[in-house]
Design a protein around this motif. Structure first.
Motif, PDB file in Angstrom:
ATOM      1  N   GLU A   1       0.816  -1.220   0.000  1.00  0.00           N
ATOM      2  CA  GLU A   1       0.000   0.000   0.000  1.00  0.00           C
ATOM      3  C   GLU A   1       0.851   1.273   0.000  1.00  0.00           C
ATOM      4  O   GLU A   1       0.319   2.370  -0.136  1.00  0.00           O
ATOM      5  CB  GLU A   1      -0.915   0.023   1.223  1.00  0.00           C
TER       6      GLU A   1
ATOM      7  N   GLU B   1       4.490   8.493  -4.354  1.00  0.00           N
ATOM      8  CA  GLU B   1       4.107   9.890  -4.226  1.00  0.00           C
ATOM      9  C   GLU B   1       4.061  10.316  -2.757  1.00  0.00           C
ATOM     10  O   GLU B   1       4.527  11.396  -2.394  1.00  0.00           O
ATOM     11  CB  GLU B   1       2.731  10.149  -4.867  1.00  0.00           C
TER      12      GLU B   1
ATOM     13  N   ARG C   1       2.935   4.130  -1.387  1.00  0.00           N
ATOM     14  CA  ARG C   1       2.976   4.770  -2.704  1.00  0.00           C
ATOM     15  C   ARG C   1       4.140   5.752  -2.781  1.00  0.00           C
ATOM     16  O   ARG C   1       4.387   6.521  -1.857  1.00  0.00           O
ATOM     17  CB  ARG C   1       1.661   5.521  -2.994  1.00  0.00           C
TER      18      ARG C   1
END
Length: 104
Positions: free
Chosen positions: A14, A18, A16
């Protein structure tokens, strides 16, 4: 006796890029992650000197935890913070080394 509440953390799959990059873009959070990497073991979050107050420190810790950069676990009355290097290195090989080695 009250139970110590576990804080939510993203699972490895999960995390990420970013969110990780945004979390590490802040100079205070980057300083904290550099210290966690240098120390190499989990520490109480208040044991690392930062140029911010307690509530701001808590905010920075939350951002790092929610992005998947750190893990915060209760240990007695303290919360121990560790760098999730293994997860980050598995997902984004070399990224953390490059960021931590960048000129300050």
């Amino acid at each position: 006796m009250t139970a110590t509440r576990q804080l939510p953390h993203p699972a490895r799959d999960e995390i990420r890029i970013e969110a990780v990059l945004q979390a590490l873009a802040d100079p205070v959070r980057l300083q904290l992650v550099r210290e966690l990497d240098r120390i190499g073991v989990g520490v109480a979050c208040g044991s690392i000197a930062l140029p911010v107050g307690k509530s701001t420190r808590t905010h920075h810790m939350r951002i790092l935890r929610e992005a998947g950069v750190t893990r915060v676990e209760p240990h007695g009355t303290a919360r121990i913070t560790t760098l999730r290097r293994e997860d980050l290195d598995a997902l984004y090989p070399g990224m953390l080394d490059g960021i931590l080695a960048a000129k300050r």
